[in-house]
Design a protein around this motif. Structure first.
Motif, PDB file in Angstrom:
ATOM      1  N   TRP A 212     -30.652 -11.532 -40.811  1.00 35.89           N
ATOM      2  CA  TRP A 212     -31.276 -10.241 -41.065  1.00 35.89           C
ATOM      3  C   TRP A 212     -32.736 -10.300 -40.622  1.00 35.89           C
ATOM      4  O   TRP A 212     -33.427 -11.296 -40.891  1.00 35.89           O
ATOM      5  CB  TRP A 212     -31.213  -9.892 -42.550  1.00 35.89           C
ATOM      6  CG  TRP A 212     -29.839  -9.550 -43.044  1.00 35.89           C
ATOM      7  CD1 TRP A 212     -29.324  -8.302 -43.238  1.00 35.89           C
ATOM      8  CD2 TRP A 212     -28.795 -10.468 -43.419  1.00 35.89           C
ATOM      9  NE1 TRP A 212     -28.031  -8.380 -43.701  1.00 35.89           N
ATOM     10  CE2 TRP A 212     -27.675  -9.705 -43.819  1.00 35.89           C
ATOM     11  CE3 TRP A 212     -28.689 -11.862 -43.445  1.00 35.89           C
ATOM     12  CZ2 TRP A 212     -26.493 -10.276 -44.249  1.00 35.89           C
ATOM     13  CZ3 TRP A 212     -27.501 -12.440 -43.862  1.00 35.89           C
ATOM     14  CH2 TRP A 212     -26.417 -11.648 -44.262  1.00 35.89           C
ATOM     15  N   THR A 286     -18.655 -13.847 -49.651  1.00 34.25           N
ATOM     16  CA  THR A 286     -19.379 -12.703 -49.098  1.00 34.25           C
ATOM     17  C   THR A 286     -20.209 -12.022 -50.165  1.00 34.25           C
ATOM     18  O   THR A 286     -21.342 -11.586 -49.917  1.00 34.25           O
ATOM     19  CB  THR A 286     -18.390 -11.705 -48.481  1.00 34.25           C
ATOM     20  OG1 THR A 286     -17.690 -12.348 -47.409  1.00 34.25           O
ATOM     21  CG2 THR A 286     -19.103 -10.483 -47.935  1.00 34.25           C
ATOM     22  N   GLU A 287     -19.660 -11.935 -51.370  1.00 35.44           N
ATOM     23  CA  GLU A 287     -20.367 -11.277 -52.461  1.00 35.44           C
ATOM     24  C   GLU A 287     -21.689 -11.980 -52.761  1.00 35.44           C
ATOM     25  O   GLU A 287     -22.715 -11.332 -53.009  1.00 35.44           O
ATOM     26  CB  GLU A 287     -19.492 -11.263 -53.727  1.00 35.44           C
ATOM     27  CG  GLU A 287     -18.258 -10.381 -53.630  1.00 35.44           C
ATOM     28  CD  GLU A 287     -17.147 -10.979 -52.782  1.00 35.44           C
ATOM     29  OE1 GLU A 287     -16.253 -10.222 -52.358  1.00 35.44           O
ATOM     30  OE2 GLU A 287     -17.183 -12.203 -52.521  1.00 35.44           O
ATOM     31  N   GLU A 290     -24.251 -11.209 -50.059  1.00 38.92           N
ATOM     32  CA  GLU A 290     -24.774  -9.855 -50.256  1.00 38.92           C
ATOM     33  C   GLU A 290     -25.757  -9.809 -51.423  1.00 38.92           C
ATOM     34  O   GLU A 290     -26.775  -9.114 -51.355  1.00 38.92           O
ATOM     35  CB  GLU A 290     -23.612  -8.889 -50.487  1.00 38.92           C
ATOM     36  CG  GLU A 290     -22.751  -8.676 -49.242  1.00 38.92           C
ATOM     37  CD  GLU A 290     -21.505  -7.859 -49.533  1.00 38.92           C
ATOM     38  OE1 GLU A 290     -21.195  -7.646 -50.731  1.00 38.92           O
ATOM     39  OE2 GLU A 290     -20.830  -7.447 -48.565  1.00 38.92           O
ATOM     40  N   GLN A 291     -25.482 -10.565 -52.478  1.00 43.22           N
ATOM     41  CA  GLN A 291     -26.394 -10.618 -53.623  1.00 43.22           C
ATOM     42  C   GLN A 291     -27.738 -11.216 -53.230  1.00 43.22           C
ATOM     43  O   GLN A 291     -28.796 -10.719 -53.623  1.00 43.22           O
ATOM     44  CB  GLN A 291     -25.776 -11.462 -54.748  1.00 43.22           C
ATOM     45  CG  GLN A 291     -24.735 -10.758 -55.590  1.00 43.22           C
ATOM     46  CD  GLN A 291     -24.254 -11.665 -56.706  1.00 43.22           C
ATOM     47  OE1 GLN A 291     -23.413 -12.537 -56.505  1.00 43.22           O
ATOM     48  NE2 GLN A 291     -24.804 -11.484 -57.881  1.00 43.22           N
ATOM     49  N   VAL A 293     -29.161 -11.355 -50.211  1.00 45.15           N
ATOM     50  CA  VAL A 293     -29.900 -10.473 -49.307  1.00 45.15           C
ATOM     51  C   VAL A 293     -30.459  -9.273 -50.073  1.00 45.15           C
ATOM     52  O   VAL A 293     -31.618  -8.873 -49.867  1.00 45.15           O
ATOM     53  CB  VAL A 293     -29.008 -10.022 -48.137  1.00 45.15           C
ATOM     54  CG1 VAL A 293     -29.730  -9.006 -47.263  1.00 45.15           C
ATOM     55  CG2 VAL A 293     -28.590 -11.232 -47.301  1.00 45.15           C
ATOM     56  N   ALA A 294     -29.642  -8.694 -50.957  1.00 41.04           N
ATOM     57  CA  ALA A 294     -30.110  -7.539 -51.742  1.00 41.04           C
ATOM     58  C   ALA A 294     -31.285  -7.921 -52.642  1.00 41.04           C
ATOM     59  O   ALA A 294     -32.263  -7.167 -52.768  1.00 41.04           O
ATOM     60  CB  ALA A 294     -28.964  -6.981 -52.581  1.00 41.04           C
ATOM     61  N   ALA A 315     -29.795  -5.732 -40.426  1.00 38.30           N
ATOM     62  CA  ALA A 315     -28.764  -6.756 -40.197  1.00 38.30           C
ATOM     63  C   ALA A 315     -28.556  -6.923 -38.697  1.00 38.30           C
ATOM     64  O   ALA A 315     -28.298  -5.952 -37.989  1.00 38.30           O
ATOM     65  CB  ALA A 315     -27.460  -6.345 -40.869  1.00 38.30           C
ATOM     66  N   VAL A 318     -23.653 -10.472 -38.874  1.00 37.53           N
ATOM     67  CA  VAL A 318     -23.038 -10.773 -40.163  1.00 37.53           C
ATOM     68  C   VAL A 318     -21.592 -11.194 -39.934  1.00 37.53           C
ATOM     69  O   VAL A 318     -20.828 -10.487 -39.275  1.00 37.53           O
ATOM     70  CB  VAL A 318     -23.090  -9.560 -41.114  1.00 37.53           C
ATOM     71  CG1 VAL A 318     -22.487  -9.921 -42.468  1.00 37.53           C
ATOM     72  CG2 VAL A 318     -24.523  -9.068 -41.283  1.00 37.53           C
TER      73      VAL A 318
END
Length: 399
Positions: A212, A286-287, A290-291, A293-294, A315, A318
């Motif tokens: 990212w 994946t979860e 995502e956590q 990066v968020a 992004a 990915v």
């Protein structure tokens, strides 16, 4: 003996930086193109049929590729900036020597065997990892890929035309349809095999991962005359974000790295007006990626509000989790005397191809565990063991 040391010595000097000892083998640049020419010479010396797919990827075939159900192996020749010698080229050299070993034993394939050299696997020049294999697979639009630029503003289209005479042409479903399976040999990027006292392992899966770009924007100003209270310094926001990435990765059991940054105007006596940084995030789900990066983005936004700056997150690449073909993985592990089965946090062209053909990976022991660095190393004896393992795999699958 396979002659590994002799063949390896031919490519060892190519693209090596005298000061760092690392390699500068960027896609379509002189060093990588010299290695490409070396590979083509090696393939032709073995009477292999050479084919280029229109996307910079090269295939050398033992047997008629049009027969289909081919067994493909190989890797890549490009490097990260000042990277190690083994990441990529080990798989290419081992493939050539595995074919030699089969021929010396009088083995004849009943399925064609191919050796692939994929272009821009590292994404170090144009920013998109596994670019060649993604183009082949149709995972990237060729027009969008053609417009990608390197740090000097050269587009992929321009670089490919200068090196090959054409730009990216996109998906080749006809070529993919000829491939029955793909087995990629790679240096281990970790040291699990050292702890297990095994020279060769088999991959189970590739962690989900991505890149990212974070753009921090503030106000360029004079370092000596601007009051501290009046500054809108994006470097502060950037620095706080790097610390947040490290904290969040540790908290969530993930990996997060900021290894590339660009500062504008990049002057010692000027407050930056903009800082761009690239976040690499990886985890076992994946979860979790995502956590991470968020959470990093949220921390960056909060700090930007304090600093009077702004931040945007884009992004660039990915990849979801890639499970290698279970039947092929287990078959190779059993064939190789119960070779250990290991996950990896590194991306590979094998991960791209796994969506289209049964795919497996072999790892060769790396006693330091270091990769993407001049310290990356695999002993010659382990490389010989890797070649023998790959030859056994090719014989099992194609002969």
């Amino acid at each position: 003996m396979s002659g590994f040391a002799e063949l390896w010595a031919e490519i060892a000097p190519v693209g090596r930086d005298a000061q760092t000892g690392g390699y500068l083998r960027y896609a379509y640049a002189p060093a990588e193109q010299a290695l490409r020419a070396w590979f083509l010479d090696q393939a032709r010396a073995r009477d292999l049929l050479v084919e280029e797919d229109g996307n910079g990827n090269v295939f050398a075939w033992w047997g008629d590729p049009s027969a289909g159900d081919a067994v493909l192996t190989g890797s890549h020749l490009d490097s990260v900036p000042h990277g190690g010698a083994y990441d990529g080229p080990l798989g290419v050299v081992s493939a050539l020597l595995a074919v030699d070993a089969l021929r010396e034993r009088g083995v004849r394939p009943v399925r064609p065997i191919g050796i692939a050299v994929f272009a821009e696997e590292e994404g170090s020049r144009f920013g998109l990892a596994c670019l060649g294999s993604r183009l082949l697979a149709g995972a990237v639009d060729p027009a969008a890929a053609a417009a990608l630029t390197d740090r000097d503003g050269v587009t992929l289209d321009e670089a490919m035309r200068a090196a090959l005479g054409h730009g990216p042409r996109g998906a080749r479903p006809d070529l993919l349809a000829r491939i029955g399976c793909y087995v990629e040999l790679h240096v281990e990027q970790g040291r699990a095999l050292l702890d297990l006292d095994r020279a060769v392992g088999v991959a189970s899966a590739i962690w989900p991962h991505g890149r990212w770009r974070l753009d921090f924007t503030g106000e360029a100003n004079h370092a000596g005359t601007t009051l501290m209270a009046d500054r809108r310094d994006p470097m502060l926001t950037f620095a706080a974000t790097v610390l947040a990435a490290n904290e969040q990765a540790k908290r969530l059991g993930a990996h997060a790295t900021v290894g590339r940054v660009q500062v504008y105007p990049n002057a010692t006596n000027a407050i930056p007006g903009k800082v761009s940084a690239w976040l690499d995030a990886r985890a076992d789900s994946t979860e979790t990626v995502e956590q991470v990066v968020a959470a990093v983005h949220l921390h960056a936004q909060a700090r930007a509000a304090e600093d009077g700056t702004t931040v945007t997150l884009t992004a660039e690449s990915v990849s979801p989790e890639t499970e290698f073909h279970g039947g092929l993985r287990d078959r190779l592990s059993k064939l190789l005397d119960g070779a250990p089965i290991l996950p990896t946090g590194a991306g590979h062209d094998a991960g791209v191809l796994s969506a289209f053909v049964p795919t497996a990976m072999l790892f060769v022991r790396n006693p330091t565990g270091v990769s993407h660095s001049p310290a990356e190393h695999a002993p010659d004896a382990d490389c010989e063991a890797g070649i023998a393992a790959l030859a056994a795999a090719l014989e099992e699958l194609a002969c």
